[in-house]
Enzyme design. Structure first.
Site, PDB file in Angstrom:
ATOM      1  N   GLU A 147       0.820  -1.209   0.000  1.00 18.34           N
ATOM      2  CA  GLU A 147       0.000   0.000   0.000  1.00 18.34           C
ATOM      3  C   GLU A 147       0.857   1.264   0.000  1.00 18.34           C
ATOM      4  OE1 GLU A 147      -3.759   1.880   2.550  1.00 18.34           O
ATOM      5  OE2 GLU A 147      -2.592   0.215   3.376  1.00 18.34           O
ATOM      6  N   GLU A 237     -12.736   2.288   4.562  1.00 21.33           N
ATOM      7  CA  GLU A 237     -11.722   2.563   5.572  1.00 21.33           C
ATOM      8  C   GLU A 237     -11.748   4.064   5.874  1.00 21.33           C
ATOM      9  OE1 GLU A 237      -7.720   0.309   6.010  1.00 21.33           O
ATOM     10  OE2 GLU A 237      -7.192   2.277   5.213  1.00 21.33           O
TER      11      GLU A 237
END
Length: 253
Positions: A147, A237
């Site tokens: 990520e 998220e």
């Protein structure tokens, strides 16, 4: 497109083991978590209790972090030489949970830079750990995710662009290492979100609106347009103390 809810940032008013059921009650069929245990190698009881909570709720575990140091203010362990043993002792535990619950994505947070240590050494450690994690994930049919975060909130984290993450993925040299395309972080960094979503190495997508990291509709991102036609899981998220999911109906229109 299917939405799953990250129960490490939403439903946090409930105990950990109650969150999968809370997500199901709110209408979600999938959940994901940052590393949900305090210990590096949790005992069987902790793992079994977590897995049973997911199974009993009737939800899919879509994503799970490998051991991370988020509760301590960190951003992962993969590149940190001093945490190599601690991380590697955890890989089989994470892969075991993924195998039991059919989780197909394990997130390998790269880690903040360690001052005073060679960046080249830290990157070499990260690639070694990623390759090992990828082989263990492959054994249970999962991919490992890398990520990119944004430098405003994570100034010591070195992967802050699509290119930076893809370079690491390619350097790991394993076919099941993929890109976690978090549109919030990429937007903060001014990335081309349409191009990022179209990258062939995308393995999972997460969203929050920007600025503010709130639920869709609270910021400036055209998330509906960006995700139109995407058919995978999309992880929620974002921060929302009110747990208002009414935007989903509007999002689908």
């Amino acid at each position: 497109m299917k939405f799953d809810v990250n129960c490490s940032i939403l439903f946090t008013d409930r105990p950990l083991l109650e969150r999968p059921a809370a997500a199901k009650a709110a209408g979600f069929d999938g959940v994901e978590f940052w590393w949900p245990f305090a210990a590096a190698v949790p005992g069987d009881r902790a793992v079994d209790a977590f897995a049973a909570a997911v199974e009993d709720a009737g939800v899919q575990l879509v994503g799970l972090n490998f051991l991370d140091d988020i509760p301590e203010g960190g951003r992962g362990l993969f590149s940190r030489p001093g945490d190599r043993v601690r991380l590697r002792d955890n890989l089989d535990v994470a892969a075991g949970i993924a195998g039991r619950l059919g989780c197909r994505a394990l997130n390998a947070l790269y880690g903040n830079r360690v001052p005073g240590l060679s960046e080249r050494w830290q990157d070499e450690v990260a690639l070694e750990n990623l390759a090992l994690a990828a082989r263990k994930a492959a054994a249970v049919g999962a991919v490992v995710l890398v990520e990119a975060l944004n430098s405003y909130e994570s100034p010591s984290y070195p992967l802050v662009s699509v290119k930076g993450a893809i370079d690491v993925i390619e350097g790991a040299g394993e076919p099941n290492v993929r890109f976690l395309c978090d549109l919030y972080h990429l937007a903060r960094m001014g990335e081309d979100l349409t191009a990022a979503l179209a990258h062939p190495l995308v393995g999972h997508v997460q969203i929050a609106d920007s600025p503010g990291r709130g639920r869709p509709g609270t910021g400036e991102l055209p998330l509906g347009r960006l995700l139109d036609g995407y058919d995978g899981w999309v992880g929620l998220e974002y921060k929302d103390p009110g747990l208002d999911f009414s935007w989903i109906k509007e999002f689908a229109q």
